[in-house]
Structures are given as structure tokens and as C-alpha cells.
Design an enzyme around this catalytic site. Sequence first.
Site, mmCIF file in Angstrom:
data_model
loop_
_atom_site.group_PDB
_atom_site.id
_atom_site.type_symbol
_atom_site.label_atom_id
_atom_site.label_comp_id
_atom_site.label_asym_id
_atom_site.label_seq_id
_atom_site.Cartn_x
_atom_site.Cartn_y
_atom_site.Cartn_z
ATOM 1 N N SER A 129 0.859 -1.192 0.000
ATOM 2 C CA SER A 129 0.000 0.000 0.000
ATOM 3 C C SER A 129 0.890 1.235 0.000
ATOM 4 C CB SER A 129 -0.856 0.011 1.265
ATOM 5 O OG SER A 129 -1.531 1.256 1.400
ATOM 6 N N TYR A 177 -2.186 0.592 10.456
ATOM 7 C CA TYR A 177 -2.094 0.103 9.067
ATOM 8 C C TYR A 177 -0.709 0.422 8.504
ATOM 9 C CZ TYR A 177 -3.729 -0.758 4.228
ATOM 10 O OH TYR A 177 -3.906 -1.239 2.951
HETATM 11 P P1 NAP Z 1 -11.464 -5.617 -0.093
HETATM 12 O O1 NAP Z 1 -12.405 -5.391 -1.214
HETATM 13 O O2 NAP Z 1 -11.948 -5.391 1.305
HETATM 14 O O3 NAP Z 1 -10.851 -7.082 -0.228
HETATM 15 C C1 NAP Z 1 -10.082 -7.659 0.818
HETATM 16 C C2 NAP Z 1 -9.980 -9.152 0.545
HETATM 17 O O4 NAP Z 1 -9.151 -9.739 1.566
HETATM 18 C C3 NAP Z 1 -11.324 -9.857 0.584
HETATM 19 O O5 NAP Z 1 -11.404 -10.771 -0.487
HETATM 20 C C4 NAP Z 1 -11.301 -10.586 1.920
HETATM 21 O O6 NAP Z 1 -12.039 -11.806 1.803
HETATM 22 C C5 NAP Z 1 -9.818 -10.893 2.041
HETATM 23 N N1 NAP Z 1 -9.438 -11.201 3.415
HETATM 24 C C6 NAP Z 1 -9.568 -10.407 4.504
HETATM 25 N N2 NAP Z 1 -9.168 -11.078 5.589
HETATM 26 C C7 NAP Z 1 -8.789 -12.320 5.166
HETATM 27 C C8 NAP Z 1 -8.298 -13.467 5.832
HETATM 28 N N3 NAP Z 1 -8.111 -13.498 7.161
HETATM 29 N N4 NAP Z 1 -8.006 -14.576 5.096
HETATM 30 C C9 NAP Z 1 -8.202 -14.567 3.759
HETATM 31 N N5 NAP Z 1 -8.669 -13.516 3.078
HETATM 32 C C10 NAP Z 1 -8.959 -12.398 3.790
HETATM 33 O O7 NAP Z 1 -10.196 -4.652 -0.244
HETATM 34 P P2 NAP Z 1 -9.091 -4.484 -1.413
HETATM 35 O O8 NAP Z 1 -8.922 -3.040 -1.599
HETATM 36 O O9 NAP Z 1 -9.369 -5.351 -2.562
HETATM 37 O O10 NAP Z 1 -7.798 -5.005 -0.622
HETATM 38 C C11 NAP Z 1 -6.887 -5.941 -1.155
HETATM 39 C C12 NAP Z 1 -5.481 -5.591 -0.681
HETATM 40 O O11 NAP Z 1 -5.112 -4.303 -1.194
HETATM 41 C C13 NAP Z 1 -5.319 -5.496 0.831
HETATM 42 O O12 NAP Z 1 -4.082 -6.070 1.192
HETATM 43 C C14 NAP Z 1 -5.306 -3.993 1.095
HETATM 44 O O13 NAP Z 1 -4.633 -3.682 2.266
HETATM 45 C C15 NAP Z 1 -4.588 -3.519 -0.150
HETATM 46 N N6 NAP Z 1 -4.777 -2.107 -0.515
HETATM 47 C C16 NAP Z 1 -6.001 -1.586 -0.763
HETATM 48 C C17 NAP Z 1 -6.117 -0.243 -1.112
HETATM 49 C C18 NAP Z 1 -7.456 0.408 -1.401
HETATM 50 O O14 NAP Z 1 -7.530 1.659 -1.411
HETATM 51 N N7 NAP Z 1 -8.499 -0.336 -1.665
HETATM 52 C C19 NAP Z 1 -4.987 0.556 -1.215
HETATM 53 C C20 NAP Z 1 -3.745 -0.011 -0.961
HETATM 54 C C21 NAP Z 1 -3.657 -1.337 -0.619
HETATM 55 P P3 NAP Z 1 -12.903 -12.495 2.958
HETATM 56 O O15 NAP Z 1 -13.449 -11.390 3.819
HETATM 57 O O16 NAP Z 1 -13.938 -13.258 2.184
HETATM 58 O O17 NAP Z 1 -11.946 -13.402 3.667
#
Ligand code: NAP
Length: 244
Positions: A131, A144
Site C-alpha cells: 500500500s 495500518y
Molecule cells: P477488499 O475489497 O476489502 O478485499 C479484501 C480481501 O481480503 C477480501 O477478499 C477478503 O475476503 C480478504 N481477506 C480479509 N481477511 C482475510 C483473511 N483473514 N483470510 C483470507 N482472506 C482475507 O479490499 P481491497 O482493496 O481489494 O484489498 C486488497 C489488498 O489491497 C489489501 O491487502 C489492502 O490492504 C490492499 N490495498 C487496498 C487499497 C485500497 O484503497 N483499496 C490501497 C492499498 C492497498 P474475505 O473477507 O472473504 O476473507
Amino acid sequence: MSQRTAVVTGASSGIGAASARALAADGWRVIVGARRVDRLEALAGEIGATAIELDVTDQSSVDAFCARLDACDLLVNNAGGAFGSASIADADLDQWQAMYDVNVLGTLRMTKALLPALIASGDGQVITIGSIAAREPYRGGGGYNAAKHAVAALTRVLRIEMLGQPVRVCEIDPGMVETEFSLVRFDGDADKAAQVYQGLTPMAAEDIAEAVRWVAARPKHVNIDQMTILATAQISAQVAHREP
Ligand code: NAP
């Protein structure tokens, strides 16, 4: 050539689901993992992937998931997220622990479990979704920031330790991507989540998936070490241009 196998964690939503779609479209055999199996199965049916329940914070779940795999050429460590935005003074220790568990130890568990298969592949690759929070501290980002900085350190050490081994290591660090991320961060508060993206065009999950697909498609002698990808309207972790 036999089909190569990609594992995508956290593929029930957002960046993980989009990455699984992009990799499947590129010809990868894709295995998707997350806790919400109904969503995973719907995605797997759509793209011809295999869905397996996975909680990266639970070692027995990681062991059961990995026992189902017969190969792994690419691991996309995507499962993760943020919980809350309290200041250090008001920090919630349980939220900090949860962020460390899913982002840091989750990435470690999956990487450690699949490293033998990645090495055996002869052309293995780990792509970890970090991130902008891994690069820049920001107000209210403490827990975070700490977790994603640790993910960056882990990823860098892995890159160093894989030197001379057939495993490439990449960290992709996105800024604002409109997924369920903010909804999760603010505990289901949709108004608060919407404010994060107010007045600007954030990235979509597909924008990051395209980077994952591209990194995964580089030839064996090219390692993309790190990519920072921001929305055009965002210049740093906390500075963005918003239209009124
Ligand atoms: P999201 O839509 O909330 O997706 C998060 C995913 O992680 C979901 O599929 C969730 O699935 C899974 N997850 C959460 N806890 C888990 C666990 N204990 N075991 C297995 N899977 C788990 O958010 P996203 O934005 O796509 O996030 C994906 C990654 O990108 C994360 O690492 C986040 O920190 C990073 N990121 C996001 C942003 C942003 O602005 N969106 C920016 C920078 C980085 P389940 O709940 O079904 O397990």
C-alpha cells in the site's frame, strides 16, 4: 507448455477478485482463496478457477489450503486490509493486532508454505499487495502503516533471500482504490467510506489487477521490485485534489 498455476489470496472481493480474473484471462490456472466461500465459488465459476476456503490468520486453514495444491508458480499475497483510523493516542490494540495478523503474518504464512513449490517451479513469483501506507506514514494510519511497512520489509528480505533462487519477488503499492476496503476499515459505515473517494476519481480494482497481470507476464530474467500506483488526483498518502 503445461498451464502455470497462480494462487490469489483475498479473491472474494476487490483487487484479489480482479487479479484472479486478469490472470485467468491470461491463461493461468487460478486457485482463489478467502473466507467468504459463496463469493469465491461464484467467481471461480465465472472464470474457470478453483475456489478453496482460506483464512490467512489461521495456520490450520493455510495448511489445509496448501495441501490441496499440486503446484504453484505464482503467489499473489493480496488478503489484507485496515481496521479503524484512530490516532496513536487512541489506538485500539485489538485492531492493531488484527491488522498485523492479516497483513503481515498472513503474507508470511502463505509465502512460507508455498516457497518450496515456488522454488520447485523453476520460475516462481511472489507478488504482494502492499500500500502507499507501506511507504508514507499518515495521520490516523498508525496501525495500518505499521503493518504495511512490515509487509514491505518482509517482501524486501524475501527478495534478498531469493537471490540465486528461481523466485521473483514484487511489491505493488496502490493508493486509493475503490473496493470494500474503506467499508471494512470503517466497520460498515457506508457514508464514511464514500467520503474517502469524494470529489475525485479513485482507481478501480481492475487498474491494480492490470499491474499484477503485467508483472506476472514479465520474462524470467526481469524482476519488478516495487511499483507505487496512485490515482492521478492523489499525490501522497494524505494529499489529493478534490473537486467541490
Ligand atoms: P477488499 O475489497 O476489502 O478485499 C479484501 C480481501 O481480503 C477480501 O477478499 C477478503 O475476503 C480478504 N481477506 C480479509 N481477511 C482475510 C483473511 N483473514 N483470510 C483470507 N482472506 C482475507 O479490499 P481491497 O482493496 O481489494 O484489498 C486488497 C489488498 O489491497 C489489501 O491487502 C489492502 O490492504 C490492499 N490495498 C487496498 C487499497 C485500497 O484503497 N483499496 C490501497 C492499498 C492497498 P474475505 O473477507 O472473504 O476473507
